[in-house]
Design a protein around this motif. Structure first.
Motif: not given
Length: 217
Positions: A141-147
């Motif tokens: 979820a964190h990597s998705t938000v960053q992207e």
């Protein structure tokens, strides 16, 4: 009161742990960890999981393709596979150990200390299973938000969004942590209850001895 509520807490802990373990296994194999909606073709929805990528078409149903290589996956997906396997394994082992340590189970009634240890160790494994289920879901979820909010990516490029599997994984981790905490709390309450009973018996024996000494001529 402790004797009444302790079996209920144990049963609630087992049920929450079982529900969390089932949801954790479901999260591991769901392909909806990430969703992608194409503005150019709104009839197609792309999804990505730990094992395969799928495309959902309004007329043709769902078509999936497994990932060819484990090493070619992004780091968060590779680590998530390992952590989810560990979560499922530790959760299953914790359920089995906790089941043998329940007070309502007639097996091993004379070995209360060993049953208490099994219940405590099983509850700890279930609790660890919940943590290892939340970590990969939160990482993806964190990597998705960053992207999604990356300014270096042009606005015309489609962005991945949260999939349904992430929410199922968060619920699984919460149920596992709650179930493991309830199981551990029952072992602590049983120790407190046993010590209080022992203290009450000892105090009653002292009172009887005093009464006998006072009544002697």
């Amino acid at each position: 009161m402790a004797l009444v509520y302790q079996p209920m807490m144990q049963l609630s802990g087992i049920l929450f742990s079982l529900l969390g373990w089932v949801l954790s296994c479901l999260t591991t194999y769901l392909p909806q960890w990430k969703n992608l909606n194409l503005e150019l073709n709104e009839l197609e929805i792309w999804t990505m999981g730990l094992w395969q990528a799928c495309v959902v078409q309004e007329e043709g149903g769902m078509q999936c393709k497994d990932f060819d290589s484990f090493l070619a996956l992004p780091p968060e997906l590779r680590i998530s596979r390992i952590l989810m396997f560990f979560s499922n394994g530790s959760g299953l082992l914790g359920l089995l150990l906790s089941g043998f340590g329940l007070d309502c189970l007639k097996i091993g009634e004379r070995q209360q200390e060993q049953k208490k240890r099994l219940l405590l160790f099983g509850g700890m494994l279930v609790w660890i299973s919940g943590i290892t289920a939340i970590v990969p879901v939160s990482w993806v979820a964190h990597s998705t938000v960053q992207e999604f909010w990356d300014e270096n990516i042009p606005d015309i490029v489609p962005r991945w969004d949260f999939g349904e599997a992430l929410f199922v994984g968060w619920l699984a981790g919460f149920c596992l942590i709650l179930g493991g905490s309830l199981l551990n709390c029952t072992t602590c309450s049983s120790e407190v209850h046993a010590s209080s009973v022992h203290y009450a018996v000892a105090e009653q024996q002292d009172q009887c001895q005093r009464l006998e000494t006072e009544t002697r001529p």
